[in-house]
Design a protein around this motif. Structure first.
Motif, mmCIF file in Angstrom:
data_model
loop_
_atom_site.group_PDB
_atom_site.id
_atom_site.type_symbol
_atom_site.label_atom_id
_atom_site.label_comp_id
_atom_site.label_asym_id
_atom_site.label_seq_id
_atom_site.Cartn_x
_atom_site.Cartn_y
_atom_site.Cartn_z
ATOM 1 N N TRP A 94 -21.918 -9.779 -7.972
ATOM 2 C CA TRP A 94 -22.077 -11.204 -8.272
ATOM 3 C C TRP A 94 -22.277 -12.021 -7.013
ATOM 4 C CZ3 TRP A 94 -18.680 -14.341 -5.810
ATOM 5 C CH2 TRP A 94 -17.480 -13.770 -5.393
ATOM 6 N N VAL A 98 -24.595 -15.757 -6.207
ATOM 7 C CA VAL A 98 -24.018 -17.038 -5.796
ATOM 8 C C VAL A 98 -24.540 -17.476 -4.437
ATOM 9 C CG1 VAL A 98 -21.850 -18.189 -5.254
ATOM 10 C CG2 VAL A 98 -21.986 -16.660 -7.197
ATOM 11 N N THR A 99 -24.760 -16.545 -3.528
ATOM 12 C CA THR A 99 -25.057 -16.940 -2.148
ATOM 13 C C THR A 99 -26.553 -16.951 -1.830
ATOM 14 O OG1 THR A 99 -24.677 -14.650 -1.518
ATOM 15 C CG2 THR A 99 -22.861 -16.201 -1.193
ATOM 16 N N ALA A 102 -28.811 -20.082 -3.009
ATOM 17 C CA ALA A 102 -28.455 -21.296 -2.278
ATOM 18 C C ALA A 102 -28.977 -21.242 -0.855
ATOM 19 C CB ALA A 102 -26.941 -21.473 -2.283
ATOM 20 N N SER A 103 -28.874 -20.067 -0.220
ATOM 21 C CA SER A 103 -29.360 -19.961 1.155
ATOM 22 C C SER A 103 -30.874 -20.114 1.217
ATOM 23 C CB SER A 103 -28.959 -18.611 1.748
ATOM 24 O OG SER A 103 -27.583 -18.414 1.585
#
Lengths: 172, 373
Positions: A94, A98-99, A102-103
Motif C-alpha cells: 500500500w 500513498v506515496t 503524490a510525489s
C-alpha cells in the motif's frame, strides 16, 4: 519483536484483530536507528561541505555541481528517513499507492510553473520592468535557463523598456 | 475467511479490513500524501520563482547564517531519533522511558523553534521584512529608491529640527536649573551627532539625483546612486565579486586600482572603487558588511537588495509554514505526555512520529535550498 518473520512485503500479512499494532513490528531495533541518525548527520555535513574552502580546492567552484550534490544528498537523507524512521521499508505494497502519485504530482506541479512563472522575465511588461530587480553593473550575472540572457542596468533589453521614467513627474 | 453468507446466519462473518494496517495509520499516511503536495507547492514555487528571478541576493546579504541552519538540521534529526526510540520503548511497555524520549523530543522541537525565532529576529533587525510597511527593500538604485531615501532623510531632519526647537525653548526660559542645562547639552549633542551623519548623506543623495536628472542618458547618476546604496547597505555580492576579480588581475598596479579595474572589467566597474579596504576584509569571513544602517541603527534608511523582496516573501512563507508544522507537532507531544505511554499507546506514538518525521523531511530539503544554494 514478536512477529519478526512477518516484515516481508506481502499483502497477505495476517492481521491480528483487535490489536492492530501486532501486525508490523519493524525488525529495526535501536542499533539501526542510531546508525541511520549518524548517517543523517554525516550527510548533512557533506551538504555543508560545499560551503567550505576545501570543496573548492578538491572539487571546484562550479555551482551546478554543488547544487546537484546537495540535492542528491538531500534525497538520500529523505530516503533514509522514509525507509527507516517512518518504517516504510517494512510496510506492505500500500505504501506505493500513498506515496508515489503524490510525489509525481509534486514534480509535475513544479514543471507546470516553469512556462508562466519561471520564464516570466522573458516577456515582462513595461510596468513589471520598472519595478523589477536589476543586476547592478559589475556584479555576476546569474545564469540559468529560466532567465533572459541579458538583463543588466543600462543595457537594452529584448522585451522590456530600455529606460525607466526618470522621475514620477517626468512621466506625464 | 468465511465469505459464504446465508441470510439470517451471521456467525461465519468476519471483518476483513482493506489494507493490512490500522485505520489511524492509513489516514495519517493519506494526510501525509496531501502534505507532500502542499509543501512541494511551496518549495516548487520557491525554486521556480528563484531561478526565474532577474537577480537573487546572496545568503550573507540577507543575514542567513549557514551554521544556524545546519544546527537546526541536526536538532531535527536528533528529535526524529528520539521519537522512534519513544516508540520502541512504548512497544516494550517501558512507559517511563517512552515518556522521557517524548519529553526530549519536545525539548528538541522547542530548541528548533528557538533558533528559528532568533534567525527571524536577526532579519527583522536589519529591516528584512516580507511586506510593507516594515519592509524597506528596493530592487534597484533608481529614482524610486532615491525618493524613498530622501523621504526618510526628511523625517530625520524633522526630528533634528524638533530637537533644535526644544533646546532653543529651554534656553529662552529664564530660570535655568541643572536638569534643563543637562537636557540642553544632551539635545545639542544629539543634533550635532545627527547632522554629522545626515548632512553628508543629503549631499551625496542630492548629487546623485541631480546627475540623474541632468544627464539621463549617462550611467553616471545611477552609479552615484548605487554608491549611496552601497554605503547604506553594502552587499557581499558586489564586494566579493570585485575582491575576487580585481586584485587577481591588477595586483602590480596597486597604486591605480581604479584604472586597472576599469581597464580589465569595463568602464562600468569604476563604481566600486570607493569601497573601503576594511569592508573588503570582512567579505573573506563570509560575514555581513557594516553599512551606515548598522553603524547608526537610528537611521533605518531604505535599502537596495536586487531580488530581496522576492527572497523575503518566499523565505518567510516557506520557513513560516514549516514552523507552523513544528508547533503543531509540539502540541501533539504536549498532549501525549500526560498519558501512560505503554503498549496501548504505541499506535498513537507511531502516528505522531510519522508526522514528526515528515516535518523533519521537509527541513531536509529546505536547509540546502534556503541556506546553501
Amino acid at each position: 519483536m514478536a512477529t519478526e518473520s512477518n516484515f516481508e512485503e506481502s499483502p497477505a500479512v495476517p492481521v491480528t484483530h483487535g490489536h492492530p499494532e501486532g501486525a508490523h513490528h519493524p525488525p529495526g531495533g535501536v542499533t539501526i536507528y542510531v546508525m541511520v541518525a549518524v548517517a543523517l548527520v554525516f550527510l548533512t555535513s557533506l551538504s555543508y561541505a560545499t560551503h567550505l574552502p576545501i570543496w573548492n580546492t578538491l572539487v571546484g567552484d562550479n555551482i551546478a555541481v554543488k547544487r546537484t550534490w546537495m540535492m542528491a544528498v538531500s534525497c538520500t537523507k529523505a530516503m533514509l528517513v522514509i525507509l527507516f524512521f517512518m518504517h516504510l521499508k517494512w510496510e506492505a505494497n500500500w505504501k506505493w499507492i500513498v506515496t508515489v502519485p503524490a510525489s509525481m504530482m509534486s514534480i509535475l506541479l513544479m514543471l507546470a510553473l516553469v512556462p508562466d512563472i519561471g520564464r516570466r522575465m522573458y516577456h515582462a511588461s513595461h510596468e513589471r520592468m520598472i519595478y523589477a530587480a536589476e543586476v547592478p553593473p559589475g556584479e555576476p550575472m546569474p545564469g540559468t535557463g529560466l532567465r533572459p540572457p541579458r538583463h543588466q542596468m543600462g543595457q537594452p533589453q529584448l522585451h522590456g523598456p530600455s529606460e525607466p521614467p526618470l522621475s514620477p513627474n517626468n512621466g506625464e | 475467511m468465511h465469505s459464504t453468507t446465508d441470510h439470517g446466519h451471521h456467525t461465519g462473518l468476519q471483518y476483513q479490513p482493506g489494507l493490512p494496517l490500522p485505520n489511524g495509520k492509513l489516514f495519517l499516511w493519506l494526510f501525509l500524501s496531501t502534505e507532500i503536495m502542499f509543501f512541494s507547492g511551496l518549495i516548487g514555487a520557491y525554486i521556480v520563482l528563484r531561478f526565474g528571478a532577474a537577480d537573487w541576493p546572496l545568503t550573507h546579504d540577507v543575514h542567513l547564517v549557514e551554521l544556524w541552519g545546519a544546527i537546526n538540521t541536526a536538532v531535527l534529526i536528533c528529535s526524529s531519533i528520539t521519537v522512534v526510540l519513544a516508540l520502541e520503548a512504548a512497544r516494550r511497555d517501558n512507559t517511563s522511558a517512552a515518556k522521557g524520549w517524548i519529553l526530549l523530543t519536545f525539548v528538541l522541537g522547542c530548541a528548533f523553534l528557538g533558533v528559528k525565532s532568533y534567525e527571524y529576529s536577526q532579519k527583522f533587525a536589519h529591516q528584512l521584512y516580507p511586506a510593507l510597511p516594515h519592509s524597506q527593500m528596493y530592487e534597484k538604485a533608481d529614482v524610486n529608491y532615491a525618493a524613498a531615501v530622501r523621504l526618510r532623510l526628511a523625517q530625520l531632519q524633522l526630528d533634528v529640527s524638533n530637537w533644535e526647537k526644544e533646546a532653543a525653548g529651554l534656553e529662552q526660559a529664564s530660570p535655568k536649573d541643572a536638569a534643563a542645562e543637562s537636557r540642553i547639552a544632551q539635545l545639542k549633542q544629539q543634533v550635532s551627532d545627527a547632522k554629522s551623519v545626515l548632512n553628508p548623506l543629503q549631499q551625496e543623495l542630492t548629487k546623485a539625483e541631480v546627475t540623474m536628472r541632468e544627464n539621463p542618458d549617462s550611467p553616471e547618476g545611477r552609479i552615484l546612486m548605487l554608491q549611496l546604496a552601497d554605503h547604506i547597505y553594502p552587499r557581499a555580492k558586489m564586494h566579493q565579486h570585485h575582491a575576487e576579480s580585481a586584485p587577481a588581475e591588477s595586483a602590480p598596479a596597486e597604486e591605480h586600482p581604479a584604472k586597472a579595474a576599469a581597464a580589465t572589467s569595463g568602464p562600468q566597474l569604476t563604481l566600486v572603487q570607493h569601497e573601503t579596504a576594511a569592508a573588503e576584509s570582512h567579505v573573506a569571513g563570509g560575514e555581513h558588511l557594516e553599512g551606515l544602517n548598522d553603524k547608526y541603527p537610528w537611521l533605518k534608511l531604505p535599502i537596495m537588495i536586487p531580488g530581496g523582496n522576492l527572497w523575503a516573501s518566499t523565505y518567510f512563507l516557506v520557513t513560516g509554514f514549516h514552523a507552523i508544522h513544528v508547533i503543531v507537532g509540539l502540541i501533539a507531544f504536549a498532549l501525549l505526555m500526560p498519558k501512560t505511554l505503554g503498549i496501548a499507546k504505541a499506535g498513537l506514538i507511531e502516528n505522531i512520529g510519522l508526522y514528526w518525521h515528515f516535518v523533519d523531511l521537509v527541513w531536509i530539503f529546505l536547509f540546502p535550498l534556503l541556506y546553501l544554494f
